[in-house]
Every structure is written in structure tokens, then in C-alpha cells.
Design a protein around this motif. Sequence first.
Motif, PDB file in Angstrom:
ATOM      1  N   ARG A  24      85.098  51.936  20.369  1.00  0.00           N
ATOM      2  CA  ARG A  24      85.410  52.666  21.593  1.00  0.00           C
ATOM      3  C   ARG A  24      84.894  51.945  22.831  1.00  0.00           C
ATOM      4  O   ARG A  24      85.423  52.131  23.906  1.00  0.00           O
ATOM      5  CB  ARG A  24      84.808  54.067  21.542  1.00  0.00           C
ATOM      6  CG  ARG A  24      85.414  54.937  20.474  1.00  0.00           C
ATOM      7  CD  ARG A  24      84.677  56.239  20.366  1.00  0.00           C
ATOM      8  NE  ARG A  24      83.318  55.909  19.897  1.00  0.00           N
ATOM      9  CZ  ARG A  24      82.286  56.713  19.997  1.00  0.00           C
ATOM     10  NH1 ARG A  24      82.422  57.875  20.544  1.00  0.00           N
ATOM     11  NH2 ARG A  24      81.110  56.354  19.542  1.00  0.00           N
ATOM     12  N   ASN A  27      86.798  46.887  25.621  1.00  0.00           N
ATOM     13  CA  ASN A  27      87.794  47.022  26.683  1.00  0.00           C
ATOM     14  C   ASN A  27      89.130  46.452  26.198  1.00  0.00           C
ATOM     15  O   ASN A  27      89.236  45.262  25.948  1.00  0.00           O
ATOM     16  CB  ASN A  27      87.317  46.279  27.931  1.00  0.00           C
ATOM     17  CG  ASN A  27      88.231  46.481  29.112  1.00  0.00           C
ATOM     18  OD1 ASN A  27      89.423  46.715  28.966  1.00  0.00           O
ATOM     19  ND2 ASN A  27      87.684  46.371  30.290  1.00  0.00           N
ATOM     20  N   ASN A  29      91.795  45.975  27.882  1.00  0.00           N
ATOM     21  CA  ASN A  29      92.510  45.256  28.943  1.00  0.00           C
ATOM     22  C   ASN A  29      92.152  43.781  29.029  1.00  0.00           C
ATOM     23  O   ASN A  29      92.941  42.985  29.522  1.00  0.00           O
ATOM     24  CB  ASN A  29      92.234  45.902  30.302  1.00  0.00           C
ATOM     25  CG  ASN A  29      92.711  47.324  30.373  1.00  0.00           C
ATOM     26  OD1 ASN A  29      93.824  47.632  29.948  1.00  0.00           O
ATOM     27  ND2 ASN A  29      91.876  48.212  30.867  1.00  0.00           N
ATOM     28  N   ASN A  87      89.959  47.311  34.572  1.00  0.00           N
ATOM     29  CA  ASN A  87      90.687  48.560  34.365  1.00  0.00           C
ATOM     30  C   ASN A  87      92.199  48.422  34.356  1.00  0.00           C
ATOM     31  O   ASN A  87      92.910  49.408  34.534  1.00  0.00           O
ATOM     32  CB  ASN A  87      90.215  49.600  35.377  1.00  0.00           C
ATOM     33  CG  ASN A  87      88.847  50.098  34.970  1.00  0.00           C
ATOM     34  OD1 ASN A  87      88.691  50.692  33.917  1.00  0.00           O
ATOM     35  ND2 ASN A  87      87.849  49.804  35.763  1.00  0.00           N
ATOM     36  N   HIS A  88      92.686  47.208  34.133  1.00  0.00           N
ATOM     37  CA  HIS A  88      94.098  46.971  33.824  1.00  0.00           C
ATOM     38  C   HIS A  88      94.237  45.544  33.315  1.00  0.00           C
ATOM     39  O   HIS A  88      93.373  44.710  33.563  1.00  0.00           O
ATOM     40  CB  HIS A  88      95.019  47.231  35.023  1.00  0.00           C
ATOM     41  CG  HIS A  88      94.612  46.536  36.271  1.00  0.00           C
ATOM     42  ND1 HIS A  88      94.875  45.222  36.522  1.00  0.00           N
ATOM     43  CD2 HIS A  88      93.934  46.986  37.345  1.00  0.00           C
ATOM     44  CE1 HIS A  88      94.393  44.892  37.696  1.00  0.00           C
ATOM     45  NE2 HIS A  88      93.808  45.922  38.217  1.00  0.00           N
ATOM     46  N   GLU A 124      88.408  60.647  39.690  1.00  0.00           N
ATOM     47  CA  GLU A 124      88.085  61.842  38.892  1.00  0.00           C
ATOM     48  C   GLU A 124      89.368  62.439  38.320  1.00  0.00           C
ATOM     49  O   GLU A 124      89.754  63.548  38.658  1.00  0.00           O
ATOM     50  CB  GLU A 124      87.338  62.850  39.757  1.00  0.00           C
ATOM     51  CG  GLU A 124      85.980  62.334  40.194  1.00  0.00           C
ATOM     52  CD  GLU A 124      85.175  63.351  40.961  1.00  0.00           C
ATOM     53  OE1 GLU A 124      85.428  64.562  40.809  1.00  0.00           O
ATOM     54  OE2 GLU A 124      84.301  62.920  41.713  1.00  0.00           O
ATOM     55  N   ASP A 125      90.023  61.661  37.448  1.00  0.00           N
ATOM     56  CA  ASP A 125      91.281  62.112  36.868  1.00  0.00           C
ATOM     57  C   ASP A 125      91.196  62.303  35.361  1.00  0.00           C
ATOM     58  O   ASP A 125      92.201  62.505  34.694  1.00  0.00           O
ATOM     59  CB  ASP A 125      92.398  61.120  37.211  1.00  0.00           C
ATOM     60  CG  ASP A 125      92.105  59.712  36.725  1.00  0.00           C
ATOM     61  OD1 ASP A 125      91.094  59.507  36.025  1.00  0.00           O
ATOM     62  OD2 ASP A 125      92.900  58.811  37.054  1.00  0.00           O
ATOM     63  N   GLY A 126      89.976  62.206  34.808  1.00  0.00           N
ATOM     64  CA  GLY A 126      89.785  62.442  33.382  1.00  0.00           C
ATOM     65  C   GLY A 126      90.095  61.250  32.497  1.00  0.00           C
ATOM     66  O   GLY A 126      89.954  61.339  31.286  1.00  0.00           O
ATOM     67  N   GLN A 127      90.538  60.125  33.069  1.00  0.00           N
ATOM     68  CA  GLN A 127      90.839  58.943  32.268  1.00  0.00           C
ATOM     69  C   GLN A 127      89.577  58.109  32.062  1.00  0.00           C
ATOM     70  O   GLN A 127      88.601  58.240  32.799  1.00  0.00           O
ATOM     71  CB  GLN A 127      91.902  58.095  32.959  1.00  0.00           C
ATOM     72  CG  GLN A 127      93.251  58.771  33.004  1.00  0.00           C
ATOM     73  CD  GLN A 127      94.309  57.841  33.570  1.00  0.00           C
ATOM     74  OE1 GLN A 127      94.167  56.631  33.566  1.00  0.00           O
ATOM     75  NE2 GLN A 127      95.388  58.424  34.075  1.00  0.00           N
ATOM     76  N   ARG A 128      89.619  57.219  31.082  1.00  0.00           N
ATOM     77  CA  ARG A 128      88.493  56.318  30.789  1.00  0.00           C
ATOM     78  C   ARG A 128      88.578  55.116  31.709  1.00  0.00           C
ATOM     79  O   ARG A 128      89.622  54.487  31.838  1.00  0.00           O
ATOM     80  CB  ARG A 128      88.572  55.869  29.332  1.00  0.00           C
ATOM     81  CG  ARG A 128      87.683  54.705  28.971  1.00  0.00           C
ATOM     82  CD  ARG A 128      86.428  55.193  28.307  1.00  0.00           C
ATOM     83  NE  ARG A 128      85.448  54.149  28.218  1.00  0.00           N
ATOM     84  CZ  ARG A 128      84.953  53.688  27.085  1.00  0.00           C
ATOM     85  NH1 ARG A 128      85.378  54.172  25.953  1.00  0.00           N
ATOM     86  NH2 ARG A 128      84.045  52.764  27.082  1.00  0.00           N
ATOM     87  N   TYR A 129      87.462  54.773  32.352  1.00  0.00           N
ATOM     88  CA  TYR A 129      87.374  53.590  33.206  1.00  0.00           C
ATOM     89  C   TYR A 129      86.251  52.700  32.699  1.00  0.00           C
ATOM     90  O   TYR A 129      85.238  53.190  32.207  1.00  0.00           O
ATOM     91  CB  TYR A 129      87.156  53.985  34.671  1.00  0.00           C
ATOM     92  CG  TYR A 129      88.386  54.619  35.254  1.00  0.00           C
ATOM     93  CD1 TYR A 129      89.394  53.850  35.794  1.00  0.00           C
ATOM     94  CD2 TYR A 129      88.568  55.993  35.205  1.00  0.00           C
ATOM     95  CE1 TYR A 129      90.551  54.424  36.288  1.00  0.00           C
ATOM     96  CE2 TYR A 129      89.722  56.578  35.697  1.00  0.00           C
ATOM     97  CZ  TYR A 129      90.721  55.790  36.238  1.00  0.00           C
ATOM     98  OH  TYR A 129      91.860  56.355  36.719  1.00  0.00           O
ATOM     99  N   TYR A 130      86.440  51.398  32.811  1.00  0.00           N
ATOM    100  CA  TYR A 130      85.503  50.424  32.271  1.00  0.00           C
ATOM    101  C   TYR A 130      84.698  49.764  33.379  1.00  0.00           C
ATOM    102  O   TYR A 130      85.195  49.556  34.486  1.00  0.00           O
ATOM    103  CB  TYR A 130      86.252  49.340  31.480  1.00  0.00           C
ATOM    104  CG  TYR A 130      86.926  49.879  30.254  1.00  0.00           C
ATOM    105  CD1 TYR A 130      86.244  49.956  29.052  1.00  0.00           C
ATOM    106  CD2 TYR A 130      88.244  50.333  30.305  1.00  0.00           C
ATOM    107  CE1 TYR A 130      86.849  50.473  27.918  1.00  0.00           C
ATOM    108  CE2 TYR A 130      88.855  50.848  29.174  1.00  0.00           C
ATOM    109  CZ  TYR A 130      88.160  50.911  27.995  1.00  0.00           C
ATOM    110  OH  TYR A 130      88.758  51.423  26.871  1.00  0.00           O
TER     111      TYR A 130
END
Length: 148
Positions: A24, A27, A29, A87-88, A124-130
Motif C-alpha cells: 500500500r 507509489n 505513479n 501524484n500522477h 480534501e477529496d478523500g483520495q490517496r495522495y503521496y
Amino acid sequence: MNPSRLIYKVFLPLLLMACSTDARNRNPNLQELGFRFEMNLNLPLYSPLTSTGNPVYIGNTGTGIRGVFVMNTGFDQMRAFEASCPNHPPNSCSTMQLEGQNAVCPCEDYEYSLFTGQMLNPPEDGQRYYNMLEYRATRSGDIVTISN
């Protein structure tokens, strides 16, 4: 109870838990590339690293994915982070830019601390950020080696 059964019931699950990997945290990306790059702090290009809080961008081919940010974080400790936004996937705008002691992604204006590699403005959109992908940085005298 048979002692061998006890070993299987107690120690085998413990062994399996100790050997598990935590995928988990990986990353998806950024591909983790193997490389090694040495910097001589006596050269003018890298001399800002002799003072705390002065980052340097290394954009040499084969050094990270999109280059590496290196910073002296104090007490002769160096930290090195991938210059591609974590993050992409790498694309035409994913190479981050230095802004003081932070790196900023021009795609979404994500901002990261070069002292810690942490994302400073996660949505603050509930997604996972690295956070930034960190590389090994070691200092021996005036030579700093960045590697993965």
C-alpha cells in the motif's frame, strides 16, 4: 497437544506476518529506478548545498525519473527527492519547480517541503495522495552521493 502442532499454530502465523510486504505504501505513479550520482560541493554548481536550506536541482539524464532535488537540512544531513510529481504519472508538466525550500508541481500546484518531502496542500477529496519519493543521500567530506 502435540508440540509440533503447537509450533505450527503459534509460530507459523507470526512468521508469515513478519514476512509480509506493505504494497500500500508503494507509489504506483513513479517507477523506482536504480542510479548513482556524485556531487563535489567544491564545484560552484553544488556550493549552495554547503548551507542549510538551499536546494539544488540535478537534471542530469539517468538521475531519477525527472531529476532530483537535493537539500542540506542541517547538521550536514542531505536529503534527496525525485523531481517528478508523485501524484500522477510523469507527463509534460510533471517536473516540479523550486520555490524557495519547496517544490511545486505546475500541473495542479501541489506543494511539497524539501525538508521532509511531505505534501503541504493535499486536497480534501478523500483520495490517496503521496509524498515525494526519497532517494538515499550520503555525505563523505565534500562528496555527496545520491542513489537508489
